[in-house]
Design an enzyme around this catalytic site. Structure first.
Site, PDB file in Angstrom:
ATOM      1  N   GLY A 146       0.811  -1.214  -0.083  1.00  0.00           N
ATOM      2  CA  GLY A 146      -0.224  -0.035   0.150  1.00  0.00           C
ATOM      3  C   GLY A 146       0.870   1.161   0.185  1.00  0.00           C
ATOM      4  O   GLY A 146       1.988   1.163   0.296  1.00  0.00           O
ATOM      5  N   GLN A 192       3.158  10.079   1.259  1.00  0.00           N
ATOM      6  CA  GLN A 192       4.466   9.631   0.966  1.00  0.00           C
ATOM      7  C   GLN A 192       5.208  10.182  -0.175  1.00  0.00           C
ATOM      8  O   GLN A 192       6.480  10.031  -0.227  1.00  0.00           O
ATOM      9  CB  GLN A 192       4.235   8.177   0.938  1.00  0.00           C
ATOM     10  CG  GLN A 192       3.812   7.146   2.259  1.00  0.00           C
ATOM     11  CD  GLN A 192       3.880   6.061   2.334  1.00  0.00           C
ATOM     12  OE1 GLN A 192       2.859   5.460   1.948  1.00  0.00           O
ATOM     13  NE2 GLN A 192       5.113   5.390   2.612  1.00  0.00           N
ATOM     14  N   CYS A 200       7.140  -0.171   6.195  1.00  0.00           N
ATOM     15  CA  CYS A 200       6.641   0.890   5.378  1.00  0.00           C
ATOM     16  C   CYS A 200       7.660   1.463   4.437  1.00  0.00           C
ATOM     17  O   CYS A 200       8.910   1.507   4.629  1.00  0.00           O
ATOM     18  CB  CYS A 200       6.293   2.088   6.552  1.00  0.00           C
ATOM     19  SG  CYS A 200       5.692   3.487   5.934  1.00  0.00           S
ATOM     20  N   LEU A 201       7.157   1.870   3.053  1.00  0.00           N
ATOM     21  CA  LEU A 201       8.010   2.689   2.259  1.00  0.00           C
ATOM     22  C   LEU A 201       8.897   3.753   2.836  1.00  0.00           C
ATOM     23  O   LEU A 201       9.910   4.097   2.402  1.00  0.00           O
ATOM     24  CB  LEU A 201       7.572   2.721   0.881  1.00  0.00           C
ATOM     25  CG  LEU A 201       6.593   1.645   0.261  1.00  0.00           C
ATOM     26  CD1 LEU A 201       6.032   2.046  -1.113  1.00  0.00           C
ATOM     27  CD2 LEU A 201       7.641   0.691  -0.025  1.00  0.00           C
ATOM     28  N   HIS A 218      -2.874   1.105   8.567  1.00  0.00           N
ATOM     29  CA  HIS A 218      -1.636   1.526   8.450  1.00  0.00           C
ATOM     30  C   HIS A 218      -1.704   2.728   7.249  1.00  0.00           C
ATOM     31  O   HIS A 218      -1.002   3.861   7.600  1.00  0.00           O
ATOM     32  CB  HIS A 218      -0.725   0.431   7.801  1.00  0.00           C
ATOM     33  CG  HIS A 218       0.702   0.962   7.524  1.00  0.00           C
ATOM     34  ND1 HIS A 218       1.718   0.719   8.203  1.00  0.00           N
ATOM     35  CD2 HIS A 218       1.222   1.821   6.765  1.00  0.00           C
ATOM     36  CE1 HIS A 218       2.858   1.116   7.801  1.00  0.00           C
ATOM     37  NE2 HIS A 218       2.461   2.046   6.746  1.00  0.00           N
ATOM     38  N   GLU A 219      -2.201   2.646   6.282  1.00  0.00           N
ATOM     39  CA  GLU A 219      -2.392   3.702   5.241  1.00  0.00           C
ATOM     40  C   GLU A 219      -3.303   4.781   5.641  1.00  0.00           C
ATOM     41  O   GLU A 219      -2.926   5.997   5.429  1.00  0.00           O
ATOM     42  CB  GLU A 219      -2.965   3.040   3.931  1.00  0.00           C
ATOM     43  CG  GLU A 219      -2.014   1.829   3.155  1.00  0.00           C
ATOM     44  CD  GLU A 219      -0.583   2.105   2.992  1.00  0.00           C
ATOM     45  OE1 GLU A 219      -0.322   3.648   2.933  1.00  0.00           O
ATOM     46  OE2 GLU A 219       0.204   1.300   3.226  1.00  0.00           O
ATOM     47  N   HIS A 224      -1.096   7.369   7.644  1.00  0.00           N
ATOM     48  CA  HIS A 224      -0.313   8.239   7.044  1.00  0.00           C
ATOM     49  C   HIS A 224      -1.262   9.515   6.531  1.00  0.00           C
ATOM     50  O   HIS A 224      -0.560  10.818   6.630  1.00  0.00           O
ATOM     51  CB  HIS A 224       0.157   7.658   5.466  1.00  0.00           C
ATOM     52  CG  HIS A 224       1.054   6.808   5.745  1.00  0.00           C
ATOM     53  ND1 HIS A 224       2.387   7.259   6.117  1.00  0.00           N
ATOM     54  CD2 HIS A 224       1.423   5.467   5.260  1.00  0.00           C
ATOM     55  CE1 HIS A 224       3.240   6.116   5.839  1.00  0.00           C
ATOM     56  NE2 HIS A 224       2.661   5.229   5.772  1.00  0.00           N
TER      57      HIS A 224
HETATM   58 NI    NI Z   1       3.469   3.097   5.464  1.00  0.00          NI
END
Ligand code: NI
Length: 169
Positions: free
Chosen positions: A48, A53, A103-104, A145-146, A149
């Site tokens: 995701g 981000q 996480c990216l 999680h998303e 953000h």
């Molecule tokens: Ni993330």
């Protein structure tokens, strides 16, 4: 188009994101932003990604994964591309589960995070159509999680025991 993923430490990752306006649905600009998120997520191998981000503080997340492509998780099933705009999540019940998240925006790190197991969700798709439902397990975790953000929360801020934050190898 591949975009740069902002990493933890960039202040805008901690800012709340703006709602996407009705006038923005189905516009070329919105659809191009979605394509950029899809390209970037695929390039970095995420499950995701959220618009903040890549430096766009708007309430837009993409979730997409297929078990066959992912070796780091078992039994997650498949989630064909899900584009969630202005999502709202509500925990259902009192069960929480702990899971090792990545996480990216924190490349190479993993951490144990406890989250509600089951949630109700609401969101708009890119055409402005409203969707709602309930889900549990891995998809519920990725959604949470998303969503975080979009309110400026990175997963270490959710960890009960920061000593469990670790590099993968
Ligand atoms: Ni993330």
């Amino acid at each position: 188009m591949l975009r740069q993923v902002l990493k933890m430490g960039v202040p805008s990752l901690l800012q709340p994101s703006q709602k996407i306006l009705a006038a923005e649905f189905n516009t070329p600009e919105l659809l191009a932003l979605i394509e950029d998120l899809v390209d970037t997520q695929k390039h970095y191998g995420g499950v995701g990604i959220a618009a903040p981000q890549i430096g766009i503080n708007k309430q837009l997340v993409i979730i997409e994964y297929y078990q066959a492509d992912i070796s780091r998780y078992n039994d997650i099933g498949d989630c064909p591309r899900l584009v969630m705009i202005n999502p709202q999540l509500t925990p259902l019940g009192t069960d929480n589960t702990t899971y090792n998240e990545g996480c990216l925006s924190l490349p190479g790190l993993r951490g144990e995070v406890s989250r509600p197991e089951k949630i109700a969700y609401q969101y708009y798709d890119p055409q402005g159509v409203f969707h709602s439902g309930e889900t549990a397990g891995f998809l519920a975790r990725v959604m949470q999680h998303e969503y975080d953000h979009l309110v400026g929360i990175l997963y270490p801020m959710r960890m009960n025991d920061i000593s469990k934050l670790a590099f993968i190898n």
